[in-house]
Design a protein around this motif. Sequence first.
Motif, PDB file in Angstrom:
ATOM      1  N   ASP A 422       0.841  -1.223  -0.091  1.00 53.73           N
ATOM      2  CA  ASP A 422      -0.009  -0.092  -0.109  1.00 53.73           C
ATOM      3  C   ASP A 422       0.743   1.220   0.159  1.00 53.73           C
ATOM      4  N   ALA A 423       0.242   2.447  -0.601  1.00 51.50           N
ATOM      5  CA  ALA A 423       1.136   3.861  -0.373  1.00 51.50           C
ATOM      6  C   ALA A 423       0.446   4.426   0.863  1.00 51.50           C
ATOM      7  N   ASP A 424       0.943   5.292   1.384  1.00 51.96           N
ATOM      8  CA  ASP A 424       0.388   6.253   2.290  1.00 51.96           C
ATOM      9  C   ASP A 424      -0.838   7.304   1.953  1.00 51.96           C
ATOM     10  N   PHE A 425      -1.496   7.275   2.813  1.00 51.37           N
ATOM     11  CA  PHE A 425      -2.861   8.291   2.624  1.00 51.37           C
ATOM     12  C   PHE A 425      -2.908   9.225   3.563  1.00 51.37           C
ATOM     13  N   ALA A 426      -2.574  10.374   3.394  1.00 48.55           N
ATOM     14  CA  ALA A 426      -2.530  11.410   4.396  1.00 48.55           C
ATOM     15  C   ALA A 426      -4.212  11.951   4.166  1.00 48.55           C
ATOM     16  N   ALA A 427      -4.749  12.260   5.116  1.00 43.51           N
ATOM     17  CA  ALA A 427      -6.108  13.028   5.049  1.00 43.51           C
ATOM     18  C   ALA A 427      -5.870  14.333   4.142  1.00 43.51           C
ATOM     19  N   PRO A 428      -6.405  14.751   3.232  1.00 42.84           N
ATOM     20  CA  PRO A 428      -6.348  16.105   2.393  1.00 42.84           C
ATOM     21  C   PRO A 428      -6.515  17.252   3.542  1.00 42.84           C
ATOM     22  N   ALA A 429      -5.810  18.121   3.380  1.00 40.69           N
ATOM     23  CA  ALA A 429      -5.734  19.371   4.101  1.00 40.69           C
ATOM     24  C   ALA A 429      -7.231  19.946   3.975  1.00 40.69           C
ATOM     25  N   ALA A 430      -7.722  20.469   5.080  1.00 42.50           N
ATOM     26  CA  ALA A 430      -9.121  21.070   5.303  1.00 42.50           C
ATOM     27  C   ALA A 430      -8.730  22.824   5.049  1.00 42.50           C
ATOM     28  N   ARG A 431      -9.867  23.093   3.993  1.00 45.46           N
ATOM     29  CA  ARG A 431      -9.488  24.504   3.541  1.00 45.46           C
ATOM     30  C   ARG A 431     -10.373  25.273   4.094  1.00 45.46           C
ATOM     31  N   VAL A 432     -10.061  26.653   4.191  1.00 44.52           N
ATOM     32  CA  VAL A 432     -10.967  27.645   4.659  1.00 44.52           C
ATOM     33  C   VAL A 432     -11.463  28.738   3.400  1.00 44.52           C
ATOM     34  N   ILE A 433     -12.593  28.968   3.280  1.00 46.71           N
ATOM     35  CA  ILE A 433     -13.206  29.465   2.017  1.00 46.71           C
ATOM     36  C   ILE A 433     -13.204  31.051   2.654  1.00 46.71           C
ATOM     37  N   ASP A 434     -12.917  31.806   1.432  1.00 48.51           N
ATOM     38  CA  ASP A 434     -13.218  33.190   1.624  1.00 48.51           C
ATOM     39  C   ASP A 434     -14.656  33.595   1.407  1.00 48.51           C
ATOM     40  N   PRO A 435     -15.602  33.882   2.314  1.00 43.20           N
ATOM     41  CA  PRO A 435     -16.651  33.995   1.972  1.00 43.20           C
ATOM     42  C   PRO A 435     -17.105  35.077   1.059  1.00 43.20           C
ATOM     43  N   ARG A 436     -16.173  36.298   0.699  1.00 40.60           N
ATOM     44  CA  ARG A 436     -16.429  37.367  -0.195  1.00 40.60           C
ATOM     45  C   ARG A 436     -16.256  36.731  -1.754  1.00 40.60           C
ATOM     46  N   SER A 437     -15.625  35.400  -1.832  1.00 49.29           N
ATOM     47  CA  SER A 437     -15.804  34.867  -3.228  1.00 49.29           C
ATOM     48  C   SER A 437     -16.874  34.090  -3.374  1.00 49.29           C
ATOM     49  N   VAL A 438     -17.940  34.119  -2.520  1.00 48.15           N
ATOM     50  CA  VAL A 438     -19.126  33.283  -2.652  1.00 48.15           C
ATOM     51  C   VAL A 438     -20.136  34.437  -2.769  1.00 48.15           C
ATOM     52  N   ASP A 439     -20.422  34.945  -3.702  1.00 51.76           N
ATOM     53  CA  ASP A 439     -21.354  36.064  -4.055  1.00 51.76           C
ATOM     54  C   ASP A 439     -22.434  36.176  -4.857  1.00 51.76           C
ATOM     55  N   ALA A 440     -23.772  35.903  -4.350  1.00 46.51           N
ATOM     56  CA  ALA A 440     -25.070  35.293  -5.059  1.00 46.51           C
ATOM     57  C   ALA A 440     -25.223  36.570  -5.781  1.00 46.51           C
ATOM     58  N   THR A 441     -25.007  37.657  -5.598  1.00 49.05           N
ATOM     59  CA  THR A 441     -25.642  38.949  -6.153  1.00 49.05           C
ATOM     60  C   THR A 441     -24.763  39.286  -7.542  1.00 49.05           C
ATOM     61  N   ALA A 442     -25.708  39.709  -8.298  1.00 49.62           N
ATOM     62  CA  ALA A 442     -25.591  40.309  -9.808  1.00 49.62           C
ATOM     63  C   ALA A 442     -26.305  41.615 -10.004  1.00 49.62           C
ATOM     64  N   ARG A 443     -25.767  42.731 -10.407  1.00 52.41           N
ATOM     65  CA  ARG A 443     -26.464  43.875 -10.708  1.00 52.41           C
ATOM     66  C   ARG A 443     -27.284  44.210  -9.415  1.00 52.41           C
ATOM     67  N   GLY A 444     -26.440  44.146  -8.227  1.00 46.95           N
ATOM     68  CA  GLY A 444     -27.264  44.592  -7.031  1.00 46.95           C
ATOM     69  C   GLY A 444     -28.274  43.762  -6.456  1.00 46.95           C
ATOM     70  N   ARG A 445     -28.758  42.561  -7.239  1.00 42.48           N
ATOM     71  CA  ARG A 445     -29.763  41.575  -6.667  1.00 42.48           C
ATOM     72  C   ARG A 445     -29.201  40.277  -6.581  1.00 42.48           C
ATOM     73  N   SER A 446     -30.070  39.481  -5.941  1.00 37.87           N
ATOM     74  CA  SER A 446     -29.692  37.997  -5.459  1.00 37.87           C
ATOM     75  C   SER A 446     -30.182  37.432  -6.701  1.00 37.87           C
TER      76      SER A 446
END
Length: 548
Positions: A422-446
Amino acid sequence: DDARLAEELRRMDGSSYGRYKSLTGDWSFPDFTLTVDRVQSDPFAPPSRVSVRIPADVAELPDSAWHSPVRRRATADYLVRRAYRELKGARLRIDAGGQEVLDRAACQIRDGEVLLRLGIEMPGHGRRIDGRTAERELCERLPDMVDALRWPALDAAEAAAFADTVEDTCALRDRLPDLGLVAFVADGSVLPRRSGVSDLPMQGSAVPFRSPESMRVSVSLPHAGEVSGLGIAEGITLIVGGGFHGKSTLLHALERGVYDHVPGDGRELVVSRADAVKIRAEEGRQVERTDIGAFVRNLPTGADTSDFSTENASGSTSQAANIAEALEAGSTALLIDEDTTATNLMIRDARMQRLVHGDREPLTPFVDLVRPLRRDHGVSTVLVMGGSGDYFDVADQVVMLDGYRPYDVTDRARELAAERTDADFAAPAARVIDPRSVDATARGRSRIKRRDMDVLTFGENEIDVRNLAQLVDSGQIIGVGLAMRLLAEGGLLGDDRTLAEALDALEERLEGDGVTALGRGYAGDYVLPRRYEIAAALNRLRSLRVLR
Ligand code: ADP
Ligand code: MG
């Protein structure tokens, strides 16, 4: 008041379409309250939205129909299907869904009260109001529908059986961990579907499922009593067999086994762990800072594969990212079909290893990782693989399908197995997401929209969701978008929360109100998605930025 609405609609007849807007608000009928939530501005715009509240003393649902969250969801689903039938040929529309019983905004039960959300194309003659037709819809068809949904008017035995079926499915799924199983397929189940475009059960020629004796497990359910079937144990399960013998059909049923099915579907007692995730190769997807180091190392480009980004992933790197992201979101069961994998990520046979030596091959094949994944991280894999015997070396059990019938060939496969390091399996690193990059608005509205089952429009972004096999209902796509919005705007992302922690927090928010906690200000149909599909859509969002 209902007389007032009828009168109002008759008075509006022939006036300009925009006058419909004045209907916005509450209208009380003898048996229910109608709320006109949003009116379309012209006959060609998306349908108007109305909601209906039927008080508990009118609905007369017995406690048994809604006392537990499972029965509440099942009864709501039964009612929405009944309403759908009642509205055949009407302009009023209700989102009744397909074969799965899901938590949908279209019908919710609260303390015995029934809340329905509907769409209606407000009728017009060109750009003039057709008040007569509107009156017929809102003042005749709608009250008729409400009448049909009252418990005394329903087929009570059928309604109860519907909830019993769903309760059995959930009980069975809940038992899986105790039984040491990742999935269960009841004897007598019908897995094949009518066609590639119909999710209804195959008729006539379908061979009902029958488990091999050595893998047969018996479970006692609250309503169905004792049922037997194939217990797919935790660990590594290989599904083999010749082409066209039903391997993919079985795996598809397991993919859908995270959901409950309507009576008569054939898959009512086919269940998988709720966290099971289908994994596939997905050439061309974008990847944002995902740790695929366990699978890929020493790329000729020198890229850091523990923090890997690309606009356009290859078959193997996309599949590696899909696995890493499913684990990050918390899955403990992977479902994989050779038909949709990248071969070079799955296997490397002995002859190829002799030709291309270890240090020239950046990929660690999954066959070397699947055991450490299980041993060190408790993650099971169910894998369809008819084309290579390499997985004999690592499989805990092997099921062979022959003429749609499963056989236990574990012992024979073991005789053919070879030693494997077998190879080694290190658990994938846990990420922290930038909330500003997840933006539902377009032209001022959701802006949260979908195109068929293919694309989720989220703000300025279009997310390709075609390859998310466990998105099974169009409403779930909107649900995913609404969940992403809540993650970002509700302060759940960021704050040093990892993505998994943010998804935990989201699930906590949904505990009381269910799916409707997602829909603030959203006028339209939506359905509760799983956290794995929410994470998957986030991971495919082009604007996504990872803080660490
Ligand atoms: P494989 O993946 O082994 O090549 P599939 O699962 O794609 O095979 O099945 C091949 C065909 O057999 C499909 O058209 C499917 O609908 C049909 N089929 C699968 N299971 C059954 C069954 N139990 N009874 C009848 N037909 C089936
Ligand atoms: Mg297949």
